[in-house]
Design a protein around this motif. Structure first.
Motif, PDB file in Angstrom:
ATOM      1  N   GLU A 109     -45.603 -13.418 -27.410  1.00  0.00           N
ATOM      2  CA  GLU A 109     -45.168 -13.709 -28.771  1.00  0.00           C
ATOM      3  C   GLU A 109     -43.787 -14.336 -28.840  1.00  0.00           C
ATOM      4  N   GLY A 110     -43.120 -14.465 -27.696  1.00  0.00           N
ATOM      5  CA  GLY A 110     -41.762 -14.968 -27.672  1.00  0.00           C
ATOM      6  C   GLY A 110     -41.684 -16.484 -27.756  1.00  0.00           C
ATOM      7  N   PRO A 111     -40.434 -16.991 -27.781  1.00  0.00           N
ATOM      8  CA  PRO A 111     -39.187 -16.209 -27.663  1.00  0.00           C
ATOM      9  C   PRO A 111     -38.886 -15.406 -28.933  1.00  0.00           C
ATOM     10  N   LEU A 112     -38.196 -14.274 -28.722  1.00  0.00           N
ATOM     11  CA  LEU A 112     -37.862 -13.366 -29.815  1.00  0.00           C
ATOM     12  C   LEU A 112     -36.426 -12.894 -29.672  1.00  0.00           C
ATOM     13  N   SER A 113     -35.840 -12.515 -30.803  1.00  0.00           N
ATOM     14  CA  SER A 113     -34.505 -11.924 -30.773  1.00  0.00           C
ATOM     15  C   SER A 113     -34.617 -10.423 -30.526  1.00  0.00           C
ATOM     16  N   ARG A 114     -33.516  -9.782 -30.231  1.00  0.00           N
ATOM     17  CA  ARG A 114     -33.513  -8.327 -30.053  1.00  0.00           C
ATOM     18  C   ARG A 114     -33.969  -7.623 -31.331  1.00  0.00           C
ATOM     19  N   GLN A 115     -33.539  -8.146 -32.459  1.00  0.00           N
ATOM     20  CA  GLN A 115     -33.923  -7.536 -33.737  1.00  0.00           C
ATOM     21  C   GLN A 115     -35.438  -7.627 -33.943  1.00  0.00           C
ATOM     22  N   GLU A 116     -36.009  -8.785 -33.641  1.00  0.00           N
ATOM     23  CA  GLU A 116     -37.454  -8.942 -33.788  1.00  0.00           C
ATOM     24  C   GLU A 116     -38.209  -8.030 -32.826  1.00  0.00           C
ATOM     25  N   LEU A 117     -37.684  -7.874 -31.611  1.00  0.00           N
ATOM     26  CA  LEU A 117     -38.317  -6.975 -30.646  1.00  0.00           C
ATOM     27  C   LEU A 117     -38.344  -5.548 -31.181  1.00  0.00           C
ATOM     28  N   GLY A 118     -37.250  -5.127 -31.821  1.00  0.00           N
ATOM     29  CA  GLY A 118     -37.210  -3.780 -32.382  1.00  0.00           C
ATOM     30  C   GLY A 118     -38.262  -3.570 -33.450  1.00  0.00           C
ATOM     31  N   VAL A 119     -38.449  -4.580 -34.275  1.00  0.00           N
ATOM     32  CA  VAL A 119     -39.419  -4.454 -35.372  1.00  0.00           C
ATOM     33  C   VAL A 119     -40.840  -4.370 -34.836  1.00  0.00           C
ATOM     34  N   ILE A 120     -41.218  -5.241 -33.912  1.00  0.00           N
ATOM     35  CA  ILE A 120     -42.617  -5.305 -33.483  1.00  0.00           C
ATOM     36  C   ILE A 120     -42.969  -4.259 -32.433  1.00  0.00           C
ATOM     37  N   THR A 121     -41.980  -3.722 -31.715  1.00  0.00           N
ATOM     38  CA  THR A 121     -42.282  -2.685 -30.724  1.00  0.00           C
ATOM     39  C   THR A 121     -42.107  -1.281 -31.279  1.00  0.00           C
ATOM     40  N   GLY A 122     -41.303  -1.144 -32.356  1.00  0.00           N
ATOM     41  CA  GLY A 122     -41.013   0.183 -32.884  1.00  0.00           C
ATOM     42  C   GLY A 122     -39.959   0.926 -32.087  1.00  0.00           C
ATOM     43  N   LEU A 123     -39.345   0.276 -31.107  1.00  0.00           N
ATOM     44  CA  LEU A 123     -38.290   0.912 -30.318  1.00  0.00           C
ATOM     45  C   LEU A 123     -36.962   0.833 -31.059  1.00  0.00           C
ATOM     46  N   SER A 124     -36.101   1.796 -30.804  1.00  0.00           N
ATOM     47  CA  SER A 124     -34.779   1.812 -31.445  1.00  0.00           C
ATOM     48  C   SER A 124     -33.930   0.673 -30.921  1.00  0.00           C
ATOM     49  N   SER A 125     -32.891   0.330 -31.683  1.00  0.00           N
ATOM     50  CA  SER A 125     -32.007  -0.759 -31.250  1.00  0.00           C
ATOM     51  C   SER A 125     -31.335  -0.417 -29.933  1.00  0.00           C
ATOM     52  N   GLY A 126     -31.019   0.885 -29.742  1.00  0.00           N
ATOM     53  CA  GLY A 126     -30.401   1.302 -28.484  1.00  0.00           C
ATOM     54  C   GLY A 126     -31.345   1.121 -27.310  1.00  0.00           C
ATOM     55  N   SER A 127     -32.623   1.473 -27.512  1.00  0.00           N
ATOM     56  CA  SER A 127     -33.610   1.303 -26.441  1.00  0.00           C
ATOM     57  C   SER A 127     -33.824  -0.174 -26.125  1.00  0.00           C
ATOM     58  N   ILE A 128     -33.896  -0.988 -27.165  1.00  0.00           N
ATOM     59  CA  ILE A 128     -34.053  -2.427 -26.938  1.00  0.00           C
ATOM     60  C   ILE A 128     -32.872  -2.976 -26.160  1.00  0.00           C
ATOM     61  N   SER A 129     -31.673  -2.604 -26.541  1.00  0.00           N
ATOM     62  CA  SER A 129     -30.475  -3.097 -25.847  1.00  0.00           C
ATOM     63  C   SER A 129     -30.497  -2.699 -24.375  1.00  0.00           C
ATOM     64  N   ASN A 130     -30.864  -1.444 -24.104  1.00  0.00           N
ATOM     65  CA  ASN A 130     -30.885  -0.983 -22.721  1.00  0.00           C
ATOM     66  C   ASN A 130     -31.940  -1.707 -21.898  1.00  0.00           C
ATOM     67  N   VAL A 131     -33.140  -1.828 -22.468  1.00  0.00           N
ATOM     68  CA  VAL A 131     -34.220  -2.482 -21.728  1.00  0.00           C
ATOM     69  C   VAL A 131     -33.901  -3.950 -21.485  1.00  0.00           C
ATOM     70  N   VAL A 132     -33.426  -4.644 -22.529  1.00  0.00           N
ATOM     71  CA  VAL A 132     -33.099  -6.060 -22.384  1.00  0.00           C
ATOM     72  C   VAL A 132     -31.990  -6.245 -21.345  1.00  0.00           C
ATOM     73  N   ALA A 133     -30.983  -5.404 -21.380  1.00  0.00           N
ATOM     74  CA  ALA A 133     -29.891  -5.513 -20.412  1.00  0.00           C
ATOM     75  C   ALA A 133     -30.407  -5.322 -18.990  1.00  0.00           C
ATOM     76  N   GLU A 134     -31.273  -4.340 -18.803  1.00  0.00           N
ATOM     77  CA  GLU A 134     -31.865  -4.087 -17.481  1.00  0.00           C
ATOM     78  C   GLU A 134     -32.644  -5.289 -16.988  1.00  0.00           C
ATOM     79  N   LEU A 135     -33.547  -5.771 -17.823  1.00  0.00           N
ATOM     80  CA  LEU A 135     -34.409  -6.872 -17.424  1.00  0.00           C
ATOM     81  C   LEU A 135     -33.614  -8.151 -17.185  1.00  0.00           C
ATOM     82  N   ALA A 136     -32.594  -8.373 -18.005  1.00  0.00           N
ATOM     83  CA  ALA A 136     -31.760  -9.566 -17.818  1.00  0.00           C
ATOM     84  C   ALA A 136     -30.975  -9.485 -16.518  1.00  0.00           C
ATOM     85  N   THR A 137     -30.452  -8.302 -16.202  1.00  0.00           N
ATOM     86  CA  THR A 137     -29.713  -8.109 -14.953  1.00  0.00           C
ATOM     87  C   THR A 137     -30.610  -8.380 -13.742  1.00  0.00           C
ATOM     88  N   GLU A 138     -31.878  -8.018 -13.860  1.00  0.00           N
ATOM     89  CA  GLU A 138     -32.829  -8.249 -12.764  1.00  0.00           C
ATOM     90  C   GLU A 138     -33.340  -9.686 -12.733  1.00  0.00           C
TER      91      GLU A 138
END
Length: 443
Positions: free
Chosen positions: A27-56
């Motif tokens: 469904e991408g590209p998507l912003s962090r805000q859009e990811l939060g809405v469609i996944t139901g994950l909190s903004s903190g969880s999105i930030s952590n996951v995105v940071a992890e995946l980007a670092t890798e």
């Protein structure tokens, strides 16, 4: 108890990573805000996951968009070059091997003909070994960057052997072939690069459902029309991933008692009337085309041009026209059985023979399918041609390791590591994709 808690936390983290990767991929590209809405994950969880995946290196920026009354938002996508996939189609006359990036952009390919050695499994395994090395060399990709290798094969898939997938391909002379073990022993790849072997109809179906004519459909049937015939039946929808195949052998259902002898040895199978090899034999029996060594593709092309000549050309050959119409009727009747059994929303016809003959046969196939099917399911189904072309099986084979990659949240499989969800990527509601596979005959 502490160990159980650690496993639960790890599984939750992996599930969050898988959800983000899959949403961005499809469904991408998507912003962090859009990811939060469609996944139901909190903004903190999105930030952590995105940071992890980007670092890798699994995510990358894909532009910036304005937001209403706020700061511009950065769009994210799965980085195509963060991993590579190999898809293999073990076909009737050749083995095709293609190398893709994670976006399934083709980077290299090679075809290995099987004309002189037929379906000798040792020769096929050697072909695969050499072809995999060739495409990696051509694209200058190191083996350590491979996410996995997917292989589409004919026959029934047996996963009960501890040493890996065993293939039962009666019509090609494969009797309990330990294909996965043979590939692992032969392939010059790191031990942690996994092989995913499945019935080729499923790989075609998965490709069409992910990227082709099955997108947005809950229940579908994808027909592989090649040297033989087969189908992948999808029930209750599928979004990401694949499933264990169950061979129902649609091509070897009886359509005519006491009919033509099929390659499987039984009389009257559907494949004995609509498989490309059978059509070629029936066309040669009319005495119209040159006899002898005419290959299937040339024979079918000759038949088609005789039955449907170009404008201004010679008149249509009556025998060719009758043969095509008879083929359409048998195929339509077989499809009507699938309509009655599974009540799909859509049926897609793929495979090389489907691509060649489909445009000419499709109107008659639709008419005969409607004639033979029950009225209610026939009224809600559409019958169309597949949209992914000749490489659909190979492309679908590459989605097998990609689905596993998603299920692991972008993590690489370690040797002897169990599947997180049976090797299948999950839908957003947590259910995995469960198609039924009907035994595939390659084309």
């Amino acid at each position: 108890m502490a160990e159980q808690s650690r496993r639960t936390v790890r599984d939750l983290r992996r599930g969050n990573r898988a959800e983000v990767l899959q949403r961005l991929y499809f469904e991408g590209p998507l912003s962090r805000q859009e990811l939060g809405v469609i996944t139901g994950l909190s903004s903190g969880s999105i930030s952590n996951v995105v940071a992890e995946l980007a670092t890798e290196g699994l995510l990358e920026e894909a532009g910036i968009v304005d937001s209403e009354g706020g700061r511009p938002r950065t769009l994210l996508r799965v980085a195509p070059g963060s991993g590579y996939l190999i898809g293999i189609d073990v076909g009737e006359t050749r083995v095709r091997v293609e190398l893709f990036d994670l976006a399934l952009t083709e980077l290299a390919r090679t075809d290995r003909p099987l004309i002189h050695h037929g379906y000798d499994v040792g020769w096929i395994v050697a072909h695969i070994r050499d072809a995999v090395a060739d495409v990696l060399r051509e694209a200058d990709i190191e083996t350590e960057r491979l996410v996995g290798v997917g292989v589409g094969v004919p026959g029934i898939i047996d996963r009960s052997d501890p040493d890996g997938v065993v293939v039962h391909g009666q019509t090609v002379g494969w009797d309990a072939v330990p294909l996965e073990a043979m590939l692992r022993d032969c392939a010059e790849l790191p031990s942690d690069v996994p092989f995913f072997i499945d019935n080729g109809a499923k790989t075609l179906g998965q490709a069409e459902m992910w990227f082709g004519g099955g997108r947005g459909v809950s229940d579908a049937v994808v027909v592989l029309f090649g040297s033989g015939v087969s189908a992948c039946v999808v029930v209750d929808g599928m979004l990401y991933g694949g499933a264990e195949s169950r061979a129902l052998e649609w091509g070897h259902t009886t359509v005519r008692v006491g009919g033509r002898r099929c390659r499987c040895g039984s009389p009257g199978c559907l494949e004995a009337y609509v498989g490309a090899e059978a059509i070629r034999e029936r066309w040669l029996e009319t005495g119209r085309p040159p006899a002898g060594s005419t290959d299937e593709e040339t024979a079918l092309a000759t038949l088609l041009s005789a039955a449907v000549p170009a404008e201004g050309g010679p008149p249509a050959d009556d025998a060719a026209a009758r043969l095509l119409d008879e083929t359409a009727e048998y195929l339509g009747a077989g499809i009507a059985d699938l309509v009655n059994l599974f009540r799909p929303e859509r049926i897609l016809i793929g495979g090389w023979a489907g691509l060649l003959l489909g445009p000419a046969l499709l109107p008659a196939v639709r008419r005969y399918a409607t004639q033979y099917a029950m009225r209610h399911p026939a009224e809600r189904v559409t019958i169309e041609l597949g949209r992914l072309g000749a490489d659909a099986v190979t492309r679908g084979a590459a989605t097998l390791p990609l689905a596993d990659f998603f299920a692991r949240g972008g993590g690489r499989r370690r040797q002897e590591e169990p599947d997180p969800v049976g090797g299948l990527a999950a839908k957003p509601d947590g259910r995995s994709w469960r198609p039924v596979v009907i035994d595939r005959r390659p084309g």
